[in-house]
Design a protein around this motif. Structure first.
Motif, PDB file in Angstrom:
ATOM      1  N   THR A  70      19.661  -3.080 -35.427  1.00 41.14           N
ATOM      2  CA  THR A  70      18.606  -3.214 -36.435  1.00 41.14           C
ATOM      3  C   THR A  70      18.279  -1.853 -37.052  1.00 41.14           C
ATOM      4  OG1 THR A  70      17.699  -5.102 -35.221  1.00 41.14           O
ATOM      5  CG2 THR A  70      16.269  -4.067 -36.859  1.00 41.14           C
ATOM      6  N   ALA A  71      18.198  -0.817 -36.227  1.00 46.88           N
ATOM      7  CA  ALA A  71      17.928   0.528 -36.739  1.00 46.88           C
ATOM      8  C   ALA A  71      19.037   0.957 -37.693  1.00 46.88           C
ATOM      9  CB  ALA A  71      17.803   1.518 -35.578  1.00 46.88           C
ATOM     10  N   ARG A  72      20.266   0.661 -37.341  1.00 47.34           N
ATOM     11  CA  ARG A  72      21.406   0.999 -38.200  1.00 47.34           C
ATOM     12  C   ARG A  72      21.207   0.386 -39.597  1.00 47.34           C
ATOM     13  NH1 ARG A  72      26.613   2.308 -36.896  1.00 47.34           N
ATOM     14  NH2 ARG A  72      26.279   1.810 -34.705  1.00 47.34           N
ATOM     15  N   ARG A  73      20.889  -0.906 -39.642  1.00 46.50           N
ATOM     16  CA  ARG A  73      20.692  -1.586 -40.933  1.00 46.50           C
ATOM     17  C   ARG A  73      19.491  -1.026 -41.687  1.00 46.50           C
ATOM     18  NH1 ARG A  73      21.782  -5.936 -37.676  1.00 46.50           N
ATOM     19  NH2 ARG A  73      19.606  -6.524 -37.575  1.00 46.50           N
ATOM     20  N   MET A  74      18.396  -0.856 -40.974  1.00 48.12           N
ATOM     21  CA  MET A  74      17.166  -0.413 -41.642  1.00 48.12           C
ATOM     22  C   MET A  74      17.261   1.040 -42.104  1.00 48.12           C
ATOM     23  SD  MET A  74      14.172  -2.354 -39.529  1.00 48.12           S
ATOM     24  CE  MET A  74      12.905  -1.820 -40.704  1.00 48.12           C
ATOM     25  N   PHE A  75      17.852   1.912 -41.289  1.00 52.87           N
ATOM     26  CA  PHE A  75      18.005   3.313 -41.694  1.00 52.87           C
ATOM     27  C   PHE A  75      18.880   3.403 -42.938  1.00 52.87           C
ATOM     28  CE2 PHE A  75      17.483   5.100 -37.079  1.00 52.87           C
ATOM     29  CZ  PHE A  75      16.156   4.746 -37.080  1.00 52.87           C
ATOM     30  N   GLN A  76      19.892   2.546 -43.007  1.00 52.05           N
ATOM     31  CA  GLN A  76      20.761   2.566 -44.186  1.00 52.05           C
ATOM     32  C   GLN A  76      20.030   2.024 -45.412  1.00 52.05           C
ATOM     33  OE1 GLN A  76      24.853   1.819 -43.710  1.00 52.05           O
ATOM     34  NE2 GLN A  76      25.157   1.042 -45.748  1.00 52.05           N
ATOM     35  N   GLN A  77      19.255   0.955 -45.241  1.00 50.55           N
ATOM     36  CA  GLN A  77      18.567   0.323 -46.371  1.00 50.55           C
ATOM     37  C   GLN A  77      17.332   1.099 -46.831  1.00 50.55           C
ATOM     38  OE1 GLN A  77      17.650  -3.471 -44.682  1.00 50.55           O
ATOM     39  NE2 GLN A  77      19.717  -4.286 -44.960  1.00 50.55           N
ATOM     40  N   LYS A  78      16.522   1.556 -45.871  1.00 48.74           N
ATOM     41  CA  LYS A  78      15.214   2.121 -46.206  1.00 48.74           C
ATOM     42  C   LYS A  78      15.133   3.626 -46.025  1.00 48.74           C
ATOM     43  CE  LYS A  78      11.628  -0.324 -45.306  1.00 48.74           C
ATOM     44  NZ  LYS A  78      10.539  -1.127 -44.854  1.00 48.74           N
ATOM     45  N   GLY A  79      16.021   4.175 -45.242  1.00 44.76           N
ATOM     46  CA  GLY A  79      15.940   5.583 -44.886  1.00 44.76           C
ATOM     47  C   GLY A  79      15.317   5.749 -43.516  1.00 44.76           C
ATOM     48  N   PHE A  80      15.631   6.853 -42.917  1.00 43.21           N
ATOM     49  CA  PHE A  80      15.189   7.146 -41.552  1.00 43.21           C
ATOM     50  C   PHE A  80      13.665   7.229 -41.462  1.00 43.21           C
ATOM     51  CE2 PHE A  80      14.465  10.574 -38.341  1.00 43.21           C
ATOM     52  CZ  PHE A  80      14.870   9.861 -37.227  1.00 43.21           C
ATOM     53  N   HIS A  81      13.071   8.042 -42.298  1.00 34.31           N
ATOM     54  CA  HIS A  81      11.619   8.267 -42.214  1.00 34.31           C
ATOM     55  C   HIS A  81      10.801   7.114 -42.795  1.00 34.31           C
ATOM     56  CE1 HIS A  81      11.844  12.234 -40.508  1.00 34.31           C
ATOM     57  NE2 HIS A  81      12.829  12.510 -41.347  1.00 34.31           N
ATOM     58  N   GLU A  89      27.984   4.578 -45.776  1.00 39.05           N
ATOM     59  CA  GLU A  89      27.739   5.862 -46.421  1.00 39.05           C
ATOM     60  C   GLU A  89      26.261   6.214 -46.482  1.00 39.05           C
ATOM     61  OE1 GLU A  89      30.249   6.717 -49.903  1.00 39.05           O
ATOM     62  OE2 GLU A  89      31.313   4.896 -49.322  1.00 39.05           O
ATOM     63  N   GLY A  90      25.420   5.265 -46.817  1.00 36.68           N
ATOM     64  CA  GLY A  90      23.985   5.557 -46.873  1.00 36.68           C
ATOM     65  C   GLY A  90      23.470   6.033 -45.530  1.00 36.68           C
ATOM     66  N   LEU A  91      23.875   5.370 -44.471  1.00 38.47           N
ATOM     67  CA  LEU A  91      23.455   5.754 -43.126  1.00 38.47           C
ATOM     68  C   LEU A  91      24.019   7.132 -42.767  1.00 38.47           C
ATOM     69  CD1 LEU A  91      22.055   5.101 -40.466  1.00 38.47           C
ATOM     70  CD2 LEU A  91      24.148   3.919 -39.752  1.00 38.47           C
ATOM     71  N   THR A  92      25.278   7.372 -43.109  1.00 43.31           N
ATOM     72  CA  THR A  92      25.890   8.669 -42.821  1.00 43.31           C
ATOM     73  C   THR A  92      25.088   9.793 -43.454  1.00 43.31           C
ATOM     74  OG1 THR A  92      28.099   7.712 -42.646  1.00 43.31           O
ATOM     75  CG2 THR A  92      27.979  10.065 -43.127  1.00 43.31           C
ATOM     76  N   PHE A  93      24.723   9.627 -44.723  1.00 43.38           N
ATOM     77  CA  PHE A  93      23.985  10.686 -45.398  1.00 43.38           C
ATOM     78  C   PHE A  93      22.570  10.827 -44.852  1.00 43.38           C
ATOM     79  CE2 PHE A  93      27.417  10.068 -48.516  1.00 43.38           C
ATOM     80  CZ  PHE A  93      27.906  11.371 -48.505  1.00 43.38           C
ATOM     81  N   GLU A  94      21.949   9.744 -44.431  1.00 46.86           N
ATOM     82  CA  GLU A  94      20.637   9.822 -43.780  1.00 46.86           C
ATOM     83  C   GLU A  94      20.735  10.653 -42.502  1.00 46.86           C
ATOM     84  OE1 GLU A  94      17.309   8.722 -44.037  1.00 46.86           O
ATOM     85  OE2 GLU A  94      17.844   8.366 -46.104  1.00 46.86           O
ATOM     86  N   ILE A  95      21.755  10.366 -41.701  1.00 48.13           N
ATOM     87  CA  ILE A  95      21.928  11.076 -40.431  1.00 48.13           C
ATOM     88  C   ILE A  95      22.236  12.552 -40.683  1.00 48.13           C
ATOM     89  CG2 ILE A  95      23.409  11.275 -38.389  1.00 48.13           C
ATOM     90  CD1 ILE A  95      23.537   8.165 -38.394  1.00 48.13           C
ATOM     91  N   LEU A  96      23.115  12.833 -41.652  1.00 48.20           N
ATOM     92  CA  LEU A  96      23.434  14.229 -41.959  1.00 48.20           C
ATOM     93  C   LEU A  96      22.197  14.985 -42.437  1.00 48.20           C
ATOM     94  CD1 LEU A  96      26.878  13.859 -43.727  1.00 48.20           C
ATOM     95  CD2 LEU A  96      26.429  14.795 -41.455  1.00 48.20           C
ATOM     96  N   ALA A  97      21.409  14.366 -43.302  1.00 48.51           N
ATOM     97  CA  ALA A  97      20.195  15.024 -43.790  1.00 48.51           C
ATOM     98  C   ALA A  97      19.252  15.319 -42.629  1.00 48.51           C
ATOM     99  CB  ALA A  97      19.507  14.155 -44.844  1.00 48.51           C
ATOM    100  N   GLU A  98      19.119  14.373 -41.722  1.00 51.69           N
ATOM    101  CA  GLU A  98      18.252  14.593 -40.563  1.00 51.69           C
ATOM    102  C   GLU A  98      18.805  15.704 -39.675  1.00 51.69           C
ATOM    103  OE1 GLU A  98      14.768  14.146 -38.503  1.00 51.69           O
ATOM    104  OE2 GLU A  98      15.332  13.372 -40.467  1.00 51.69           O
ATOM    105  N   GLY A  99      20.136  15.830 -39.631  1.00 53.25           N
ATOM    106  CA  GLY A  99      20.758  16.900 -38.853  1.00 53.25           C
ATOM    107  C   GLY A  99      20.394  18.283 -39.356  1.00 53.25           C
ATOM    108  N   PHE A 100      20.117  18.414 -40.652  1.00 45.68           N
ATOM    109  CA  PHE A 100      19.680  19.700 -41.199  1.00 45.68           C
ATOM    110  C   PHE A 100      18.198  19.962 -40.914  1.00 45.68           C
ATOM    111  CE2 PHE A 100      23.518  19.159 -43.754  1.00 45.68           C
ATOM    112  CZ  PHE A 100      24.081  20.421 -43.596  1.00 45.68           C
ATOM    113  N   ARG A 101      17.419  18.909 -40.728  1.00 44.94           N
ATOM    114  CA  ARG A 101      15.989  19.058 -40.463  1.00 44.94           C
ATOM    115  C   ARG A 101      15.683  19.168 -38.977  1.00 44.94           C
ATOM    116  NH1 ARG A 101      15.706  15.036 -44.874  1.00 44.94           N
ATOM    117  NH2 ARG A 101      15.978  13.401 -43.317  1.00 44.94           N
TER     118      ARG A 101
END
Length: 196
Positions: A16-27, A102-114
């Motif tokens: 569920t987190a995988r789907r939601m993080f991709q759709q809505k973003g992590f934060h 891809e959306g999830l990948t970029f969310e995770i990468l962005a969080e990796g910088f923060r």
């Protein structure tokens, strides 16, 4: 609560987190909504994961384990001669196209910088990936070492990451065409480094 129940709840939360993080973003993903959609209480989520960062780590680990198992199979097929190096690298490229997140990948990468811990988890993933790719590279060109081997590893990771996340670049070739050309380019790079 039994381990089996915990495992099922953990799997539901991760999916569920995988789907939601991709759709809505992590934060932008609220724990209450995640709890509702996963059909797991908020308390249970916090017993399974101390934070959203731990969920990201679980997603990264799950994806890495799946990909590493498949890459190990491909590498073994190349090493044993069951398939050519070209076909092995073509299969490696195709693996990245199987489940586009891809959306999830970029969310995770962005969080990796923060977030240092997420960044370290991503770095660990890249180290595991690099070790597996090194085996394939050395199967093709056993004489590589030092800087040329590091260059082949780093370039191959960059190529594969770029290909895995190419949707927004409006690709002009089919997935199969891209995989075939990429395999040829990868082999040319490795063979070229071997002749240096």
């Amino acid at each position: 609560m039994t381990k089996r129940t915990d495992d099922r709840g953990r799997a539901r939360v991760i999916a569920t987190a995988r789907r939601m993080f991709q759709q809505k973003g992590f934060h932008q993903t609220a724990m209450a909504e995640l709890s509702e959609r996963a059909e797991v209480s908020v308390g249970q989520i916090y017993r399974l994961f101390a934070s959203k960062n731990e969920m990201i780590a679980a997603i990264v680990e799950e994806d890495t384990d799946t990909r590493m198992a498949r890459l190990a199979e491909i590498q073994e097929a190349v090493a044993s001669g069951a398939c050519t190096a070209r076909d092995g690298f073509r299969q490696v490229v195709l693996e990245g196209f199987k489940e586009s997140q891809e959306g999830l990948t970029f969310e995770i990468l962005a969080e990796g910088f923060r977030n240092t811990q997420v960044g370290d988890d991503i770095g660990d993933l890249c180290d595991r990936y690099r070790r597996m790719l090194r085996k394939m590279i050395l199967t093709v060109e056993p004489s590589l070492d030092g800087a040329p081997l590091a260059a082949a590893e780093d370039t191959l990771i960059a190529i594969l990451f770029g290909l895995d996340n190419r949707a927004l670049s409006r690709p002009r070739l089919t997935v199969d065409e891209t995989a075939a050309f990429a395999a040829d380019m990868i082999l040319s790079m490795i063979n070229g480094l071997g002749r240096r």
